[in-house]
Design an enzyme around this catalytic site. Sequence first.
Site, PDB file in Angstrom:
ATOM      1  N   TYR A  56      -0.045 -14.247  11.750  1.00 52.10           N
ATOM      2  CA  TYR A  56      -1.071 -13.552  10.984  1.00 52.10           C
ATOM      3  C   TYR A  56      -2.413 -14.242  11.265  1.00 52.10           C
ATOM      4  CZ  TYR A  56       2.729 -11.408   8.266  1.00 52.10           C
ATOM      5  OH  TYR A  56       3.857 -10.709   7.878  1.00 52.10           O
ATOM      6  N   HIS A 121      10.979 -13.757  12.541  1.00 58.24           N
ATOM      7  CA  HIS A 121      10.102 -12.600  12.397  1.00 58.24           C
ATOM      8  C   HIS A 121      10.604 -11.403  13.203  1.00 58.24           C
ATOM      9  CE1 HIS A 121       5.559 -11.713  11.533  1.00 58.24           C
ATOM     10  NE2 HIS A 121       6.340 -10.732  11.147  1.00 58.24           N
ATOM     11  N   SER A 200       5.084  -3.497   2.893  1.00 55.66           N
ATOM     12  CA  SER A 200       4.326  -2.231   2.856  1.00 55.66           C
ATOM     13  C   SER A 200       4.900  -1.262   1.823  1.00 55.66           C
ATOM     14  CB  SER A 200       4.298  -1.573   4.243  1.00 55.66           C
ATOM     15  OG  SER A 200       3.639  -2.393   5.169  1.00 55.66           O
ATOM     16  N   PRO A 201       5.146  -1.723   0.585  1.00 55.91           N
ATOM     17  CA  PRO A 201       5.743  -0.841  -0.423  1.00 55.91           C
ATOM     18  C   PRO A 201       4.804   0.252  -0.911  1.00 55.91           C
ATOM     19  CG  PRO A 201       5.111  -2.897  -1.439  1.00 55.91           C
ATOM     20  CD  PRO A 201       4.891  -3.075   0.044  1.00 55.91           C
ATOM     21  N   ARG A 204       1.153   1.199   3.407  1.00 53.65           N
ATOM     22  CA  ARG A 204      -0.064   0.837   4.141  1.00 53.65           C
ATOM     23  C   ARG A 204      -1.291   1.554   3.569  1.00 53.65           C
ATOM     24  NH1 ARG A 204       1.944  -2.138   8.354  1.00 53.65           N
ATOM     25  NH2 ARG A 204       4.098  -1.702   8.944  1.00 53.65           N
ATOM     26  N   PHE A 207      -0.500   5.044  -0.924  1.00 52.94           N
ATOM     27  CA  PHE A 207      -0.279   5.228  -2.353  1.00 52.94           C
ATOM     28  C   PHE A 207      -1.354   4.528  -3.185  1.00 52.94           C
ATOM     29  CE2 PHE A 207       4.151   5.564  -0.602  1.00 52.94           C
ATOM     30  CZ  PHE A 207       4.242   6.938  -0.774  1.00 52.94           C
TER      31      PHE A 207
END
Length: 327
Positions: A56, A121, A200-201, A204, A207
């Site tokens: 990241y 990962h 990503s619940p 992205r 929602f």
Amino acid sequence: MQTRELGRNGRKIGAVALGTMNFVGTYGDADRRESLRCMAECLEMGVDHFDTSDVYGMGRAEQLLSEFLRDHRDRVVLASKCGITRNPERPFDNSPEYIRRSLEGSLKRLGVDHIDLYYLHRHEPGRPIEDVMDTLMRLRDEGKIGAIGLSEIAPSTLQRALAVGPVAAVQSEYSLWSRQPELGLVQACGRGGVALMAFSPVGRGVFASQLPEPTAFGPGDLRQGMPRFDPVNWSRNLPYLQAFNAYARDLGHSPATLAIAWLLSRGPQVLALPGSRSIAHMRENALGATISLSAQQLAQIEAILPVGWAHGPRYGEAMSKGPEAYC
């Protein structure tokens, strides 16, 4: 904040965790001070599991997180990952040498001597998962990591890994926007006593209370390469999302709160791992762990967003290399 186990008989953590990929500009510019304030606010809300990776921002997320950990390490359940190289000739490396070198780099950047949960990962094609588990278990026995995690794997890979040793968690994209884990991974995690960390619940950003505008995505925004956001697919996805937003408002919730409440209803082994640097957004996310949905409400959500409703694959060709396919 309700809590859930990090694997069978594992530590109890908040059902909503915090991912740090957004803190290094993955979806646009990020402000360091805002990111640190978000971490502090999350901890006070009961979001005590922080997730990062050595890739990241090419280590910058770990370095930023280290600033927060200086004063809060004893309150944070810390996770990081290894196995992605960013080398186009060999994008994934699960060799013992690479994993050990990656771990040492993460420990240094994070300013810690131990990572509570350490993930593979991506599983390198052709390398037996049994060999990778042996490597991770040696690092665990040395006291450098606590629990072992795997990311974007098939249920069959999890089954083989569990035959070697305990796996505390599996990460997979899972939401009302992406439901492939229901084709075996949710069930495999339940059988094996493994936590399913659903990243990503909130799809992205789809929602979010304010729907994204793909034409306004800035340079470096990861979503630019995702087919669901291209003009044709987005025009087809938008009416579904607008209907879901309207239903959330009817219930008195934000769309993100309702999406996470739905996700947590999928089973006690499922936890939500949103990534956000916005305090306001994380408050909405955390609220999802405070409400229970009735059978009627769940059925209505299913009617609005039936399985497979999203137009377009979740990843384009380049990003689809790495996650294991199944079913």
